[in-house]
Write an enzyme that holds these catalytic residues in place. Structure first.
Site, PDB file in Angstrom:
ATOM      1  N   TYR A 180      27.449  27.841  48.180  1.00 41.22           N
ATOM      2  CA  TYR A 180      27.340  28.944  48.935  1.00 41.22           C
ATOM      3  C   TYR A 180      28.371  29.044  50.374  1.00 41.22           C
ATOM      4  CZ  TYR A 180      25.178  33.061  51.344  1.00 41.22           C
ATOM      5  OH  TYR A 180      25.070  34.528  52.219  1.00 41.22           O
ATOM      6  N   PRO A 240      28.514  40.842  44.222  1.00 45.65           N
ATOM      7  CA  PRO A 240      28.188  40.300  45.860  1.00 45.65           C
ATOM      8  C   PRO A 240      27.029  39.225  46.268  1.00 45.65           C
ATOM      9  CG  PRO A 240      27.650  42.601  45.589  1.00 45.65           C
ATOM     10  CD  PRO A 240      28.172  42.049  44.244  1.00 45.65           C
ATOM     11  N   LYS A 297      31.041  36.037  47.756  1.00 41.10           N
ATOM     12  CA  LYS A 297      32.232  35.362  47.521  1.00 41.10           C
ATOM     13  C   LYS A 297      33.590  36.149  47.393  1.00 41.10           C
ATOM     14  CE  LYS A 297      30.764  31.258  47.792  1.00 41.10           C
ATOM     15  NZ  LYS A 297      30.445  31.168  49.075  1.00 41.10           N
ATOM     16  N   TYR A 340      17.423  36.509  50.404  1.00 38.80           N
ATOM     17  CA  TYR A 340      17.712  36.941  49.397  1.00 38.80           C
ATOM     18  C   TYR A 340      16.551  37.034  48.610  1.00 38.80           C
ATOM     19  CZ  TYR A 340      22.855  35.832  49.924  1.00 38.80           C
ATOM     20  OH  TYR A 340      24.111  35.861  50.187  1.00 38.80           O
ATOM     21  N   HIS A 393      25.258  30.709  60.864  1.00 40.18           N
ATOM     22  CA  HIS A 393      24.124  30.519  60.144  1.00 40.18           C
ATOM     23  C   HIS A 393      24.217  29.209  59.463  1.00 40.18           C
ATOM     24  CE1 HIS A 393      22.391  35.071  59.702  1.00 40.18           C
ATOM     25  NE2 HIS A 393      22.978  34.657  60.829  1.00 40.18           N
TER      26      HIS A 393
HETATM   27  P1  FAS Z   1      40.554  45.808  48.625  1.00 40.46           P
HETATM   28  O1  FAS Z   1      40.283  46.381  47.551  1.00 40.46           O
HETATM   29  O2  FAS Z   1      39.736  45.313  49.829  1.00 40.46           O
HETATM   30  O3  FAS Z   1      42.023  45.866  49.307  1.00 40.46           O
HETATM   31  C1  FAS Z   1      43.024  46.608  48.291  1.00 40.46           C
HETATM   32  C2  FAS Z   1      43.902  47.491  49.165  1.00 40.46           C
HETATM   33  O4  FAS Z   1      44.866  47.867  48.414  1.00 40.46           O
HETATM   34  C3  FAS Z   1      43.043  48.804  49.576  1.00 40.46           C
HETATM   35  O5  FAS Z   1      43.282  49.017  50.844  1.00 40.46           O
HETATM   36  C4  FAS Z   1      43.485  49.950  48.721  1.00 40.46           C
HETATM   37  O6  FAS Z   1      43.661  50.946  49.240  1.00 40.46           O
HETATM   38  C5  FAS Z   1      45.083  49.208  48.508  1.00 40.46           C
HETATM   39  N1  FAS Z   1      45.592  49.850  47.159  1.00 40.46           N
HETATM   40  C6  FAS Z   1      45.185  49.785  46.042  1.00 40.46           C
HETATM   41  N2  FAS Z   1      46.120  50.466  45.211  1.00 40.46           N
HETATM   42  C7  FAS Z   1      47.312  50.485  45.912  1.00 40.46           C
HETATM   43  C8  FAS Z   1      48.552  51.134  45.428  1.00 40.46           C
HETATM   44  N3  FAS Z   1      48.516  51.327  44.315  1.00 40.46           N
HETATM   45  N4  FAS Z   1      49.396  50.956  46.333  1.00 40.46           N
HETATM   46  C9  FAS Z   1      49.263  50.767  47.690  1.00 40.46           C
HETATM   47  N5  FAS Z   1      48.019  50.144  48.123  1.00 40.46           N
HETATM   48  C10 FAS Z   1      46.988  50.292  47.317  1.00 40.46           C
HETATM   49  N6  FAS Z   1      32.458  40.875  48.788  1.00 40.46           N
HETATM   50  C11 FAS Z   1      31.335  40.366  49.402  1.00 40.46           C
HETATM   51  O7  FAS Z   1      31.611  39.285  49.763  1.00 40.46           O
HETATM   52  N7  FAS Z   1      30.364  40.637  49.907  1.00 40.46           N
HETATM   53  C12 FAS Z   1      29.965  42.053  49.734  1.00 40.46           C
HETATM   54  O8  FAS Z   1      28.762  42.677  50.007  1.00 40.46           O
HETATM   55  C13 FAS Z   1      30.991  43.078  49.040  1.00 40.46           C
HETATM   56  N8  FAS Z   1      30.529  44.459  48.846  1.00 40.46           N
HETATM   57  C14 FAS Z   1      31.680  45.274  48.343  1.00 40.46           C
HETATM   58  C15 FAS Z   1      31.335  46.519  48.111  1.00 40.46           C
HETATM   59  C16 FAS Z   1      32.058  47.343  47.593  1.00 40.46           C
HETATM   60  C17 FAS Z   1      32.152  48.856  47.272  1.00 40.46           C
HETATM   61  C18 FAS Z   1      33.517  46.795  46.998  1.00 40.46           C
HETATM   62  C19 FAS Z   1      34.598  47.612  46.339  1.00 40.46           C
HETATM   63  C20 FAS Z   1      33.786  45.403  47.148  1.00 40.46           C
HETATM   64  C21 FAS Z   1      32.720  44.713  47.869  1.00 40.46           C
HETATM   65  N9  FAS Z   1      33.009  43.257  47.945  1.00 40.46           N
HETATM   66  C22 FAS Z   1      32.044  42.496  48.859  1.00 40.46           C
HETATM   67  C23 FAS Z   1      34.215  42.843  47.734  1.00 40.46           C
HETATM   68  C24 FAS Z   1      35.210  43.122  48.695  1.00 40.46           C
HETATM   69  O9  FAS Z   1      34.846  42.313  49.971  1.00 40.46           O
HETATM   70  C25 FAS Z   1      36.521  42.379  48.230  1.00 40.46           C
HETATM   71  O10 FAS Z   1      36.418  40.997  47.562  1.00 40.46           O
HETATM   72  C26 FAS Z   1      37.470  42.212  49.170  1.00 40.46           C
HETATM   73  O11 FAS Z   1      37.686  43.697  49.683  1.00 40.46           O
HETATM   74  C27 FAS Z   1      38.934  41.942  48.653  1.00 40.46           C
HETATM   75  O12 FAS Z   1      39.843  42.075  49.408  1.00 40.46           O
HETATM   76  P2  FAS Z   1      41.287  42.649  48.909  1.00 40.46           P
HETATM   77  O13 FAS Z   1      41.568  41.651  47.855  1.00 40.46           O
HETATM   78  O14 FAS Z   1      42.165  42.805  49.936  1.00 40.46           O
HETATM   79  O15 FAS Z   1      41.036  44.040  48.036  1.00 40.46           O
HETATM   80  C1  PHB Z   2      26.545  41.800  53.542  1.00 44.11           C
HETATM   81  O1  PHB Z   2      25.954  41.292  54.747  1.00 44.11           O
HETATM   82  O2  PHB Z   2      27.056  42.766  52.988  1.00 44.11           O
HETATM   83  C2  PHB Z   2      26.299  40.770  52.372  1.00 44.11           C
HETATM   84  C3  PHB Z   2      25.749  39.435  52.805  1.00 44.11           C
HETATM   85  C4  PHB Z   2      25.598  38.638  51.761  1.00 44.11           C
HETATM   86  C5  PHB Z   2      26.026  38.894  50.469  1.00 44.11           C
HETATM   87  C6  PHB Z   2      26.408  40.042  50.008  1.00 44.11           C
HETATM   88  C7  PHB Z   2      26.629  41.259  51.084  1.00 44.11           C
HETATM   89  O3  PHB Z   2      25.787  37.971  49.092  1.00 44.11           O
END
Ligand code: FAS
Ligand code: PHB
Length: 389
Positions: free
Chosen positions: A384, A292, A296, A200, A72
């Site tokens: 961005y 989100p 980022k 957005y 994009h």
């Molecule tokens: P993660 O949380 O992905 O991974 C951590 C891992 O550690 C998990 O698999 C967990 O099971 C494991 N863990 C936890 N405690 C532990 C323990 N005690 N022992 C062993 N393992 C353990 N980011 C965006 O950019 N756009 C989005 O739209 C977006 N939507 C999101 C929606 C939700 C509901 C959440 C929670 C986050 C969202 N994020 C989004 C942010 C997300 O993408 C994170 O930035 C990304 O998962 C970060 O990755 P990790 O740092 O690996 O953490």
């Molecule tokens: C998504 O596609 O999940 C998404 C894209 C852009 C954002 C947040 C989430 O800023």
């Protein structure tokens, strides 16, 4: 057991770090609390910065991303029926790539399998020991047995609810948090995206986002109350509310269908300093969370991994620990800029219950300035697409 780098967390941070280290001959073991399927079942991020794409290639997992990711060159910000196109190519000279975090995680797990790396799933009771010594280790339970792994370093990649951050003494840790008074209700639908770029949308009724995963899979969000429950939103109610918030041209062409996933994510800004304590290094959501709105979360996890990987390579290959000693300072310098951008995008595009008439006028003035100023659009584009590592 013993390894060089013990990684807690088998999400994108831990997997990307392990794969980059493996490419450089450094051994790691990943401890993951959930099953692989549970990790792969999470529907999260969708937008990858160029820096993350390059790291995926460096980790040897860029092929499917190249084939199936959408490049994009811009995005649309709409305000009721007005809209501004932010031209990434013109203002920032690089694109973003649409490729779901689920696919990133899938590709990295497949690469880890191929490289023969050890990942222990369903671990319980992980505890970190000796972080301020030169002989750190972790203890945990796995398959009913008490286990111990000795290592050189521990990478805390275990997300916001993990154990790593809390292993840094309260007297050392400094936490900064802002909780937003709303959430995002997100759905996934097997429908064609309403637009070829993301929209957005800010409206008097609240924020909405039109995103996608591929040409037949769309991802939509609407700002919702924190008291809302996914099950209290029928598909019809969701689609009707989305139509009210996005520009008319999109509302008129929106293709709706059954939600195959529906969830609510709370929004918070959070940073824990420092990101290193002794032999422990925090990466990704373990150290920081962004709303989100700026896409980022996953991308700032990638820049942490970049800094930590480079620091570990410099240490193991050259005996130079400058990269490790400056990890926290370098990672936080970029994290705070990402926090700022994510907070700014969220403040600009959402309705806040406590907003006064003045606050509303400030949002409208910000939007007018963005619409009229190339410099303002360039600043948004550069943040961005991703600030330099
Ligand atoms: P993660 O949380 O992905 O991974 C951590 C891992 O550690 C998990 O698999 C967990 O099971 C494991 N863990 C936890 N405690 C532990 C323990 N005690 N022992 C062993 N393992 C353990 N980011 C965006 O950019 N756009 C989005 O739209 C977006 N939507 C999101 C929606 C939700 C509901 C959440 C929670 C986050 C969202 N994020 C989004 C942010 C997300 O993408 C994170 O930035 C990304 O998962 C970060 O990755 P990790 O740092 O690996 O953490
Ligand atoms: C998504 O596609 O999940 C998404 C894209 C852009 C954002 C947040 C989430 O800023």
């Amino acid at each position: 057991m013993r390894t060089q780098v013990l990684i807690i967390g088998g999400g994108p941070s831990g997997l990307l770090l392990s794969q980059l280290l493996a490419k450089d001959g450094i051994e790691s073991i990943i401890l993951e609390r959930q099953t692989r399927d549970h990790v792969l079942g999470r529907i999260r991020a969708g937008v990858l910065e160029q820096g993350m794409v390059e790291l995926m290639h460096e980790a040897g997992v860029g092929d499917r991303l190249d084939r199936e990711g959408f490049t994009h060159d811009g995005t649309i910000l709409s305000f009721d029926n007005d809209q501004v196109h932010i031209d990434f190519a013109r203002h920032a000279g690089k694109p973003v790539t649409i490729y779901g975090q689920t696919e990133v995680t899938r590709d990295l797990y497949q690469a880890r399998d191929a490289s023969g790396g050890t990942t222990l799933f369903k671990v319980e009771g992980v505890e970190l020991h000796g972080l301020d010594s030169d002989a750190p280790y972790v203890t945990f339970r796995h398959d009913g047995a008490d286990m111990r792994i000795d290592c050189d370093y521990i990478a805390g990649c275990d997300g916001f609810h993990g154990v790593s951050r809390k292993s840094i003494p309260d007297t050392v840790r400094r936490e900064y948090e802002k909780v937003y008074p709303f959430g995002w209700l997100g759905i996934l639908s097997e429908t064609p995206p309403v637009n070829d770029e993301l929209i957005y949308a800010s409206s008097t009724r609240g924020f909405a986002l039109c995103s996608m995963r591929n040409a037949k899979l769309s991802r939509y969000y609407i700002q919702c109350d924190l008291s809302d429950k996914p099950e209290s939103w029928s598909d019809t109610a969701f689609w009707d509310e989305l139509r009210r918030r996005i520009p008319e041209h999109a509302a008129d062409t929106l293709v709706t269908g059954p939600a195959i996933e529906k969830s609510i994510a709370p929004l918070r800004s959070f940073v824990s300093e420092p990101m290193r304590w002794g032999r422990l290094f925090l990466c990704g959501d373990a150290a920081h969370i962004v709303p989100p709105t700026g896409a980022k979360g996953l991308n700032s996890a990638a820049s942490d991994v970049f800094y930590l990987h480079r620091g570990l390579i410099q240490h193991y290959n050259e005996g130079d620990s400058v990269g490790l000693d400056t990890y926290s300072e370098k990672a936080l310098a970029r994290v705070w800029k990402v926090e700022r951008f994510s907070w700014w995008m969220t403040s600009l595009l959402h309705r806040f219950p406590e907003h006064s008439g003045f606050d509303l006028r400030m949002q409208q003035a910000e939007i007018s300035y963005l619409r009229e100023s190339e410099a303002a659009q360039a600043a948004l584009a550069q943040n961005y697409v991703g600030l330099p590592y």
